[in-house]
Design a protein around this motif. Structure first.
Motif, PDB file in Angstrom:
ATOM      1  N   ASP A   1      -3.549   9.985   2.295  1.00 19.11           N
ATOM      2  CA  ASP A   1      -4.783   9.307   1.920  1.00 19.11           C
ATOM      3  C   ASP A   1      -5.096   9.510   0.442  1.00 19.11           C
ATOM      4  N   PHE A   2      -4.843  10.714  -0.069  1.00 15.97           N
ATOM      5  CA  PHE A   2      -5.070  10.957  -1.499  1.00 15.97           C
ATOM      6  C   PHE A   2      -4.169  10.067  -2.341  1.00 15.97           C
ATOM      7  N   PHE A   3      -2.862  10.093  -2.069  1.00 15.99           N
ATOM      8  CA  PHE A   3      -1.933   9.317  -2.883  1.00 15.99           C
ATOM      9  C   PHE A   3      -2.175   7.819  -2.723  1.00 15.99           C
ATOM     10  N   GLN A   4      -2.558   7.382  -1.533  1.00 15.74           N
ATOM     11  CA  GLN A   4      -2.783   5.952  -1.313  1.00 15.74           C
ATOM     12  C   GLN A   4      -4.024   5.474  -2.072  1.00 15.74           C
ATOM     13  N   GLN A   5      -5.122   6.233  -1.967  1.00 16.31           N
ATOM     14  CA  GLN A   5      -6.346   5.802  -2.642  1.00 16.31           C
ATOM     15  C   GLN A   5      -6.183   5.852  -4.163  1.00 16.31           C
ATOM     16  N   PHE A   6      -5.565   6.912  -4.642  1.00 17.29           N
ATOM     17  CA  PHE A   6      -5.336   7.025  -6.083  1.00 17.29           C
ATOM     18  C   PHE A   6      -4.330   5.967  -6.548  1.00 17.29           C
ATOM     19  N   GLY A   7      -3.308   5.708  -5.734  1.00 16.26           N
ATOM     20  CA  GLY A   7      -2.317   4.692  -6.070  1.00 16.26           C
ATOM     21  C   GLY A   7      -2.925   3.301  -6.157  1.00 16.26           C
ATOM     22  N   ALA A   8      -3.851   3.000  -5.250  1.00 14.76           N
ATOM     23  CA  ALA A   8      -4.531   1.701  -5.284  1.00 14.76           C
ATOM     24  C   ALA A   8      -5.379   1.581  -6.549  1.00 14.76           C
ATOM     25  N   TYR A   9      -6.041   2.668  -6.916  1.00  9.10           N
ATOM     26  CA  TYR A   9      -6.847   2.684  -8.147  1.00  9.10           C
ATOM     27  C   TYR A   9      -5.949   2.492  -9.361  1.00  9.10           C
ATOM     28  N   TRP A  10      -4.794   3.156  -9.363  1.00  6.99           N
ATOM     29  CA  TRP A  10      -3.819   3.047 -10.456  1.00  6.99           C
ATOM     30  C   TRP A  10      -3.382   1.588 -10.632  1.00  6.99           C
ATOM     31  N   GLU A  11      -3.099   0.931  -9.506  1.00  5.82           N
ATOM     32  CA  GLU A  11      -2.676  -0.475  -9.539  1.00  5.82           C
ATOM     33  C   GLU A  11      -3.815  -1.370 -10.007  1.00  5.82           C
TER      34      GLU A  11
ATOM     35  N   THR B   1      -3.943  21.339  -8.919  1.00  7.84           N
ATOM     36  CA  THR B   1      -4.955  20.289  -8.810  1.00  7.84           C
ATOM     37  C   THR B   1      -4.740  19.443  -7.566  1.00  7.84           C
ATOM     38  N   VAL B   2      -3.514  19.000  -7.353  1.00 12.00           N
ATOM     39  CA  VAL B   2      -3.212  18.124  -6.218  1.00 12.00           C
ATOM     40  C   VAL B   2      -3.476  18.843  -4.896  1.00 12.00           C
ATOM     41  N   LYS B   3      -3.048  20.087  -4.787  1.00 18.11           N
ATOM     42  CA  LYS B   3      -3.283  20.846  -3.551  1.00 18.11           C
ATOM     43  C   LYS B   3      -4.774  20.976  -3.271  1.00 18.11           C
ATOM     44  N   TYR B   4      -5.549  21.262  -4.306  1.00 16.60           N
ATOM     45  CA  TYR B   4      -6.995  21.388  -4.129  1.00 16.60           C
ATOM     46  C   TYR B   4      -7.609  20.078  -3.663  1.00 16.60           C
ATOM     47  N   LEU B   5      -7.244  18.972  -4.299  1.00  8.73           N
ATOM     48  CA  LEU B   5      -7.845  17.688  -3.947  1.00  8.73           C
ATOM     49  C   LEU B   5      -7.495  17.277  -2.521  1.00  8.73           C
ATOM     50  N   ILE B   6      -6.248  17.470  -2.130  1.00  7.85           N
ATOM     51  CA  ILE B   6      -5.847  17.101  -0.768  1.00  7.85           C
ATOM     52  C   ILE B   6      -6.616  17.927   0.252  1.00  7.85           C
ATOM     53  N   ALA B   7      -6.749  19.214  -0.005  1.00  6.24           N
ATOM     54  CA  ALA B   7      -7.420  20.097   0.949  1.00  6.24           C
ATOM     55  C   ALA B   7      -8.924  19.850   1.007  1.00  6.24           C
ATOM     56  N   SER B   8      -9.544  19.604  -0.144  1.00  8.46           N
ATOM     57  CA  SER B   8     -11.008  19.546  -0.179  1.00  8.46           C
ATOM     58  C   SER B   8     -11.564  18.137  -0.050  1.00  8.46           C
ATOM     59  N   ALA B   9     -10.949  17.178  -0.751  1.00 11.38           N
ATOM     60  CA  ALA B   9     -11.506  15.823  -0.764  1.00 11.38           C
ATOM     61  C   ALA B   9     -10.915  14.924   0.306  1.00 11.38           C
ATOM     62  N   TYR B  10      -9.759  15.300   0.879  1.00 11.98           N
ATOM     63  CA  TYR B  10      -9.077  14.425   1.837  1.00 11.98           C
ATOM     64  C   TYR B  10      -8.739  15.136   3.143  1.00 11.98           C
ATOM     65  N   SER B  11      -9.396  16.236   3.390  1.00 16.96           N
ATOM     66  CA  SER B  11      -9.247  16.970   4.665  1.00 16.96           C
ATOM     67  C   SER B  11      -7.789  17.210   5.042  1.00 16.96           C
ATOM     68  N   GLY B  12      -6.964  17.434   4.035  1.00 18.13           N
ATOM     69  CA  GLY B  12      -5.565  17.761   4.288  1.00 18.13           C
ATOM     70  C   GLY B  12      -4.625  16.576   4.373  1.00 18.13           C
ATOM     71  N   SER B  13      -5.123  15.346   4.261  1.00 22.42           N
ATOM     72  CA  SER B  13      -4.255  14.168   4.353  1.00 22.42           C
ATOM     73  C   SER B  13      -3.720  13.795   2.966  1.00 22.42           C
ATOM     74  N   ALA B  14      -2.520  14.257   2.667  1.00 23.41           N
ATOM     75  CA  ALA B  14      -1.895  13.935   1.381  1.00 23.41           C
ATOM     76  C   ALA B  14      -1.707  12.433   1.227  1.00 23.41           C
TER      77      ALA B  14
ATOM     78  N   ARG C   1       0.826  -1.209   0.000  1.00 16.37           N
ATOM     79  CA  ARG C   1       0.000   0.000   0.000  1.00 16.37           C
ATOM     80  C   ARG C   1       0.861   1.261   0.000  1.00 16.37           C
ATOM     81  N   ILE C   2       1.949   1.242   0.744  1.00 19.21           N
ATOM     82  CA  ILE C   2       2.831   2.412   0.771  1.00 19.21           C
ATOM     83  C   ILE C   2       3.539   2.581  -0.568  1.00 19.21           C
ATOM     84  N   LYS C   3       3.858   1.466  -1.236  1.00 15.26           N
ATOM     85  CA  LYS C   3       4.466   1.554  -2.564  1.00 15.26           C
ATOM     86  C   LYS C   3       3.508   2.184  -3.569  1.00 15.26           C
ATOM     87  N   GLN C   4       2.218   1.960  -3.387  1.00 16.36           N
ATOM     88  CA  GLN C   4       1.239   2.619  -4.249  1.00 16.36           C
ATOM     89  C   GLN C   4       1.279   4.133  -4.056  1.00 16.36           C
ATOM     90  N   VAL C   5       1.517   4.560  -2.827  1.00 17.22           N
ATOM     91  CA  VAL C   5       1.692   5.992  -2.549  1.00 17.22           C
ATOM     92  C   VAL C   5       2.916   6.512  -3.291  1.00 17.22           C
TER      93      VAL C   5
END
Length: 585
Positions: A433-443, A418-431, A398-402
C-alpha cells in the motif's frame, strides 16, 4: 573462413557465456572472434565494427532482451554484405522456428536449442559443401520453405573444453560479471519458464568446474554468477561446492546462485552461516507467488513454510544477501492476491525484492494455454502481459507504479529506516500500500518521465508526505536526514533540506563535541569533515522501537577521511547551552 560470434548484452558489465562456449567447442578447427555489444549501442556503430572484421560467417546469440535490436543489425549488414552468412541461435529463436525464419529473412540458418555441436557441424558443412540435411538441430530454407532438421542429442557436458581460458578476456574479469554454469536443465516444470522444457539435469565435470573457478579468481574475477536453474537440487553437491568456495575464496569475490528455497536443507545453511565470510554469497530465490492455488495452475510445487524457514535462517545468519523474485500476472492471481503475495515476501525484510511481470515466452506451456485465462500480451519481445481474466490493464499499471518506487526506495537502500517506519506506522505494515500510493503520486507528478538526482528522491518523498501523511512528517523527516547522512562517504556540500542553524549555534555545538572525553577532534576537523542538523526526535530511541522523545536534538555526522565511513552522533539540545559551552579565546 572467418567466423565471428556476436551478441548484444543488456549492459556493458554483462558477458555472454554462450559465445565463449561456442568458441571453446569449435577451436582449434574453427578460430572465432567474439564480438559483444549492448542494446544501447547505436545500430550503425555495431554494424560498422562487425563490417570492419570482414567475416564470412556471423553467429548471433538471441535473447528476449536483444532480438529486436539484433534484427536491425542483421538487416543493415545484409544490405552492405549480401554474401555474408548469418546464423541465429539462443533461446529466443529456438522455439517457433518457422516464425523466425519467416520474419528474419536475412538470416540464413537457425541453430535450435543447445548450440555448440550444431554450430560447429554447420561450419564444417559450409566449408566442405556437404548436405545441410545431415546437420541435426538446424533450421533453414529450401526453395522458400522452412526446413527443420531433427533435434540433436544432448551434449555430454563432462567432455567439453573450458570457456574461460581466453587471453583476451583476462583483463576484463575484474570489471564485468562472469557467468558460470555447473549444470544444464531444470527438474521442475513451471509453465512460465523456458527451463522447464528440457527434462532432466546434466552436470559438467566437477574437477573442471573447480579448476575453472580457481582460474577465474586467480585472474581477477570479482562477481561470478552461477546460471544453474536450481543450484541446490543435489544437497551433497551444493554443500561440496559451497565448502570449496569458502575454503578458496579470494578477497572481494562474490558468488551468486539461483536457489530453490523450500528444498534447502537447514544443515547446509547452518554450515554457511558458521563458515562463510559475510558477503561471499548472494542467493536469488524465485518465490513468484505465495498463493498455492496459483502455483498449482502453473505446475509449480512450492512449500511456503519451508521457504520461510530457509529465507529466515539465511537472513538471521547475516552472511548471505538475498534477492527474492515475484511475478505479477500469473493465472488467477488478481490484484488483491498479488498484494498479499507482495506483503508476504516484503515482510521477510531481505535486501532486495524484484517485482517482475509475466512474459508469455515462446515455447512455454503458459503461452500455449493463454486463451484459457484470456491473456492479452505484447506481440513482440518482451511479450509482457497486458491483462487477463482477473487482472485488468489498469491493475497492471497500478502494480507497475509499485515496481517503480520499490526499485528507487527499497532495493537501492537509500532510506531503509524511513521506509520501515512509514510502512509500520502509516500503512499498518502493508508495504504494498505504501509503494502503490507513493507510486501513483510519483506518476501523477510526472516524475516517471524525467530523471532524478539523489536529493530528488528525498524532496519528492517529503512532498508526498506533506500532502498525504502530515501526522508522520516530523518523524519521517528526522529519519530521512539520518538516512541521507548515513549513506554519504564524504561530507556533503549541501543537504536536501534547508540549513537552519546559525554560525553561532554551530560553533557552540562543535565546541561541545571537542570537549567530550575521548573526542580526539579539533574544531578544524569538525568544520572540515562534520555535518550538523537539527531534528525534533530522538532517533536513537526511535530506531530501537522505543518511546519517542519530541525534544529537539542535533544530528551530527563526522566523515572520517581515513575510513570513508560516517560516524553519526545524536546530541540532546539541552546538553548544549549558552552557559555550558563558552567560546575559546
Amino acid at each position: 573462413m572467418k567466423t565471428v560470434v556476436a551478441t548484444l548484452n543488456a549492459k556493458y558489465i554483462h558477458t555472454s557465456l554462450a559465445l565463449r562456449c561456442l568458441k571453446a567447442y569449435s577451436e582449434p578447427e574453427f578460430m572465432m572472434e567474439i564480438a559483444e555489444y549492448t542494446i544501447k549501442d547505436p545500430t550503425i556503430n555495431i554494424v560498422t565494427d562487425l563490417y570492419s572484421k570482414q567475416p564470412d560467417v556471423i553467429g548471433f546469440s538471441c535473447y528476449i532482451w536483444n532480438i529486436e535490436e539484433t534484427i536491425k543489425v542483421i538487416e543493415m549488414l545484409k544490405k552492405i554484405r549480401p554474401e555474408l552468412t548469418i546464423v541465429l541461435g539462443g533461446p529466443e529463436v529456438s522455439y517457433d522456428v518457422t516464425y523466425w525464419l519467416d520474419r528474419v529473412t536475412d538470416a540464413d540458418y537457425i541453430v535450435v536449442n543447445e548450440g555448440e555441436e550444431t554450430f560447429k557441424h554447420l561450419l564444417e558443412t559450409i566449408r566442405d559443401g556437404t548436405p545441410l540435411k545431415k546437420v541435426a538441430g538446424l533450421a533453414w530454407r529450401k526453395e522458400g520453405k522452412a526446413v527443420i532438421n531433427p533435434p540433436r542429442e544432448k551434449l555430454d557436458l563432462k567432455n567439453v573444453s573450458s570457456p574461460f581460458r581466453f587471453e583476451e578476456d583476462l583483463s576484463e574479469l575484474s570489471k564485468r560479471v562472469t557467468y558460470f554454469e555447473t549444470s544444464r536443465g531444470c527438474p521442475y516444470s513451471c509453465a512460465f519458464c523456458l527451463s522447464s522444457i528440457e527434462v532432466g539435469v546434466r552436470y559438467f565435470d566437477v574437477t573442471q568446474v573447480k579448476e575453472d573457478l580457481l582460474f577465474l579468481m586467480d585472474n581477477g574475477a570479482k562477481t561470478i554468477k552461477f546460471v544453474d536453474r536450481t543450484f541446490n537440487i543435489r544437497r551433497d553437491y551444493a554443500l561440496d561446492m559451497f565448502s570449496f568456495l569458502i575454503q578458496n575464496a579470494r578477497p572481494g569475490v562474490v558468488f551468486q546462485f539461483e536457489i530453490t528455497a523450500d528444498i534447502m536443507r537447514p544443515e547446509v545453511i547452518e554450515y554457511i552461516n558458521e563458515h562463510a565470510p559475510k558477503g561471499l554469497f548472494r542467493f536469488e530465490i524465485g518465490v513468484q507467488s505465495t498463493n498455492d492455488a496459483v502455483n498449482l495452475l502453473v505446475q509449480r510445487r512450492q512449500n511456503f513454510e519451508k521457504l520461510t524457514r530457509t529465507v529466515t535462517m539465511v537472513r538471521d545468519g547475516g552472511k548471505i544477501a538475498q534477492h527474492l523474485d515475484l511475478i505479477a500476472g500469473l493465472p488467477e492471481e488478481d490484484y488483491s492476491s498479488f498484494r498479499k503475495t507482495f506483503n508476504d515476501v516484503f515482510a521477510f525484510g531481505v535486501e532486495e525484492v524484484q517485482l517482475g511481470f509475466l512474459k508469455m515466452l515462446r515455447g512455454t506451456g503458459l503461452r500455449l494455454t493463454a486463451e484459457q485465462h484470456d491473456y492479452v500480451y505484447m506481440d513482440h519481445s518482451p511479450y509482457e502481459i497486458l491483462g487477463n481474466n482477473v487482472l485488468s490493464f489498469q491493475d497492471i499499471i497500478r502494480i507497475k507504479q509499485v515496481e517503480d518506487v520499490l526499485e528507487k526506495y527499497w532495493n537501492s537502500h537509500r532510506m531503509d529506516h524511513t521506509v520501515k517506519y512509514l510502512i509500520a506506522s502509516a500503512y499498518s505494515g502493508s508495504a504494498f500500500d505504501f509503494f502503490q500510493q507513493f507510486g501513483a503520486y510519483w506518476e501523477e507528478k510526472g516524475w516517471s518521465r524525467i530523471g532524478h538526482q539523489l536529493e530528488d528522491l528525498f524532496t519528492r518523498l517529503y512532498s508526498f508526505l506533506s500532502e498525504h501523511h502530515l501526522e508522520h512528517l516530523q518523524t519521517a523527516e528526522a529519519l530521512m536526514k539520518y538516512d541521507y547522512l548515513l549513506h554519504q562517504k564524504y561530507k556533503p556540500r549541501k543537504a536536501w533540506w534547508p540549513a537552519a542553524l546559525s554560525k553561532e549555534e554551530t560553533g557552540r555545538i562543535f565546541r561541545y563535541v571537542t570537549e567530550q572525553p575521548d573526542s580526539g577532534l579539533t574544531e578544524k576537523d569538525l568544520y572540515k569533515h562534520g555535518f550538523l542538523s537539527e531534528i525534533q526526535l530522538d532517533i536513537e530511541l526511535l530506531t530501537k522501537h522505543d518511546t519517542l522523545s519530541n525534544t529537539p536534538h542535533y544530528l551530527f555526522a563526522f566523515y572520517n577521511p581515513k575510513t570513508r565511513e560516517p560516524e553519526i552522533t545524536f546530541i540532546p539540545r539541552d546538553a548544549v547551552t549558552v552557559n555550558s559551552v563558552q567560546p575559546k579565546n
